[in-house]
Design an enzyme around this catalytic site. Structure first.
Site, short mmCIF file in Angstrom:
data_model
loop_
_atom_site.label_atom_id
_atom_site.label_comp_id
_atom_site.label_asym_id
_atom_site.label_seq_id
_atom_site.Cartn_x
_atom_site.Cartn_y
_atom_site.Cartn_z
N GLU A 169 -63.08 -36.50 59.68
CA GLU A 169 -63.93 -37.74 59.02
C GLU A 169 -63.46 -37.78 57.45
O GLU A 169 -63.07 -38.65 57.04
CB GLU A 169 -65.42 -37.60 59.18
CG GLU A 169 -66.18 -38.70 58.62
CD GLU A 169 -67.77 -38.32 58.51
OE1 GLU A 169 -68.18 -37.27 58.85
OE2 GLU A 169 -68.43 -39.43 58.51
N ASP A 213 -74.55 -41.76 64.87
CA ASP A 213 -74.55 -40.63 64.03
C ASP A 213 -75.94 -40.33 63.26
O ASP A 213 -76.58 -39.66 63.50
CB ASP A 213 -73.49 -41.01 62.82
CG ASP A 213 -72.80 -39.70 62.22
OD1 ASP A 213 -72.79 -38.42 62.52
OD2 ASP A 213 -72.09 -39.93 61.41
N ASP A 214 -76.27 -41.27 62.33
CA ASP A 214 -77.60 -41.65 61.70
C ASP A 214 -78.07 -42.84 61.33
O ASP A 214 -77.77 -43.38 60.21
CB ASP A 214 -77.35 -40.82 60.24
CG ASP A 214 -76.65 -39.18 60.11
OD1 ASP A 214 -77.16 -38.48 60.48
OD2 ASP A 214 -75.60 -39.68 60.00
N HIS A 266 -73.28 -38.17 69.89
CA HIS A 266 -73.35 -37.78 68.55
C HIS A 266 -74.52 -38.38 67.51
O HIS A 266 -74.33 -39.71 67.25
CB HIS A 266 -72.00 -38.09 68.02
CG HIS A 266 -71.82 -37.50 66.44
ND1 HIS A 266 -70.73 -36.56 66.35
CD2 HIS A 266 -72.38 -37.69 65.46
CE1 HIS A 266 -70.80 -36.11 65.05
NE2 HIS A 266 -71.76 -36.77 64.51
N HIS A 315 -77.79 -37.24 65.11
CA HIS A 315 -78.41 -36.20 64.21
C HIS A 315 -80.04 -36.44 64.46
O HIS A 315 -80.16 -37.51 63.81
CB HIS A 315 -77.79 -36.22 62.71
CG HIS A 315 -76.57 -35.86 62.90
ND1 HIS A 315 -75.96 -34.50 62.46
CD2 HIS A 315 -75.27 -36.67 62.67
CE1 HIS A 315 -74.62 -34.44 62.32
NE2 HIS A 315 -74.39 -35.59 62.55
N HIS A 329 -67.56 -31.35 63.86
CA HIS A 329 -67.23 -32.48 62.70
C HIS A 329 -66.12 -32.01 62.27
O HIS A 329 -65.87 -30.83 61.80
CB HIS A 329 -68.30 -32.67 61.87
CG HIS A 329 -69.47 -33.38 61.99
ND1 HIS A 329 -70.46 -32.70 63.08
CD2 HIS A 329 -69.99 -34.43 61.89
CE1 HIS A 329 -71.61 -33.73 63.27
NE2 HIS A 329 -71.46 -34.67 62.31
N1 HPA Z 1 -72.33 -35.87 59.00
C1 HPA Z 1 -72.08 -34.65 58.76
N2 HPA Z 1 -73.30 -33.58 58.67
C2 HPA Z 1 -74.57 -34.42 58.78
C3 HPA Z 1 -74.59 -35.84 59.09
C4 HPA Z 1 -73.47 -36.60 59.04
O1 HPA Z 1 -73.40 -37.67 59.52
N3 HPA Z 1 -75.94 -36.03 59.30
C5 HPA Z 1 -76.49 -34.93 58.93
N4 HPA Z 1 -75.52 -34.00 58.84
ZN ZN Z 2 -72.37 -36.64 62.45
#
Ligand code: HPA
Ligand code: ZN
Length: 329
Positions: free
Chosen positions: A195, A273-274, A12, A14, A192
């Site tokens: 969360e 994630d990021d 996971h 992005h 997703h």
């Molecule tokens: N969550 C949801 N959408 C997203 C994310 C994230 O961490 N990063 C980029 N789009």
């Molecule tokens: Zn994500």
């Protein structure tokens, strides 16, 4: 950095969200675009909350304007991931950002990224696969375009379809057409959920979109019947603890439910994630989980095996990665 060399599988990530802030700043300078507002005094990405994060993300992404920019981004991201011991990675890619949903343009972006991925595999020993995501707050109509791009480019590299973006906008069933289209094209599915939405959002992603993995899904912990169902059905959660802590979903690593979910039989995995947005990387995730829950090599080996089992790549690729997990180095 005890866990840096430990072989890792990340499901996971992005792609734009993995762009180091210095990389984005450099690109902005080259293109004479002023995006200083998305950075703090130290040059890090700055945002107040999740919705603001998504806005900052899109401004930062706006400086990525060509297949060559995405090739450079892919190279930078894979180098970082490989430095953190990642040997197999799945990344979310969005035709909305890469060519504005136009299939011909998307193909050009894709081939630029794929070429870099092939080079990185030879040079750094990291294998990359792509999951096309539609973006929830862009709405169901734009999602169809993303799904059509996905259906058009499904193959060895593009193996999955998913949905990212603002979980507060719309319902999973609004995106039924896109998920059906992707499934019929042979893509594996993730979404997703759980969360910012509660347990019901996880139930809806499973029943309406019929996904096999859930991005995050951690708020399932608020409904133990759902937790048991996830365990029974073998649904895999792409947990991103550092992201959840950074965005304030849980006050600390010890408060993150990943250990409780795992103890109750849910298949959990760990991703970033990021990473630069959330001041994390795969090594830090492992370090913090070891500290918070006393996880040791056998625990990390188990979640890594779970991640590889749940990977969307073909069986030959999986077998190749599995061998490397058995004989690291
Ligand atoms: N969550 C949801 N959408 C997203 C994310 C994230 O961490 N990063 C980029 N789009
Ligand atoms: Zn994500």
């Amino acid at each position: 950095m005890r866990w840096q060399a430990f072989p890792k599988v990340e499901l996971h990530l992005h792609l734009e969200g993995a762009a180091p802030s210095a990389f984005i700043r450099g690109l902005a300078a080259e293109k004479h675009v002023d995006i200083h507002k998305v950075f703090d005094q130290d040059g890090n990405y700055a945002f107040r909350d999740f919705v603001h994060f998504l806005q900052v993300y899109e401004v930062a992404t706006s400086v990525l304007q060509s297949p060559e920019d995405y090739a450079r981004l892919t190279r930078a991201v894979l180098e970082q991931s490989a430095e953190n011991g990642v040997i197999y990675c799945e990344t979310f890619l969005s035709p909305d950002f890469c060519g504005g949903g136009d299939v011909a343009a998307w193909r050009e972006y894709l081939s630029a990224m794929q070429e870099v991925a092939t080079q990185a595999e030879a040079k750094d020993g990291i294998t990359l696969r792509g999951i096309i995501t539609c973006i929830r707050h862009f709405g169901p109509e734009q999602a169809r375009t993303a799904a059509l791009c996905a259906a058009d480019t499904v193959g060895d590299f593009i193996t999955g379809f998913g949905i990212a973006g603002d979980e507060g906008k719309g319902r999973p069933r609004d995106f039924l057409w896109s998920f059906d289209c992707a499934r019929e094209a042979g893509l594996r599915l993730t979404a997703h959920a759980g969360e910012w939405g509660g347990p019901q959002s996880v139930r809806e992603a499973l029943s309406d979109l019929r996904v096999e993995r859930i991005g995050h899904g951690v708020r399932a912990i608020e409904d133990l019947a759902l937790v048991d169902e996830l365990a029974e059905r073998g649904v895999v959660l792409e947990c991103c603890p550092g992201s959840n802590v950074a965005l304030g979903l849980y006050p600390s690593w010890q408060d993150h439910p990943i250990e409780k979910l795992r103890a109750r039989g849910v298949k959990v995995t760990v991703s970033t994630d990021d990473p630069p947005f959330f001041h994390t990387d795969m090594t830090r995730e492992f370090d913090e989980l070891a500290r918070a829950f006393g996880w040791q090599a056998e625990d990390f080996a188990e979640i890594t095996r779970t991640a590889l089992d749940a990977a969307f790549c073909d069986e030959d690729t999986k077998a190749r990665i599995e061998k490397r997990l058995e004989t690291p180095g």
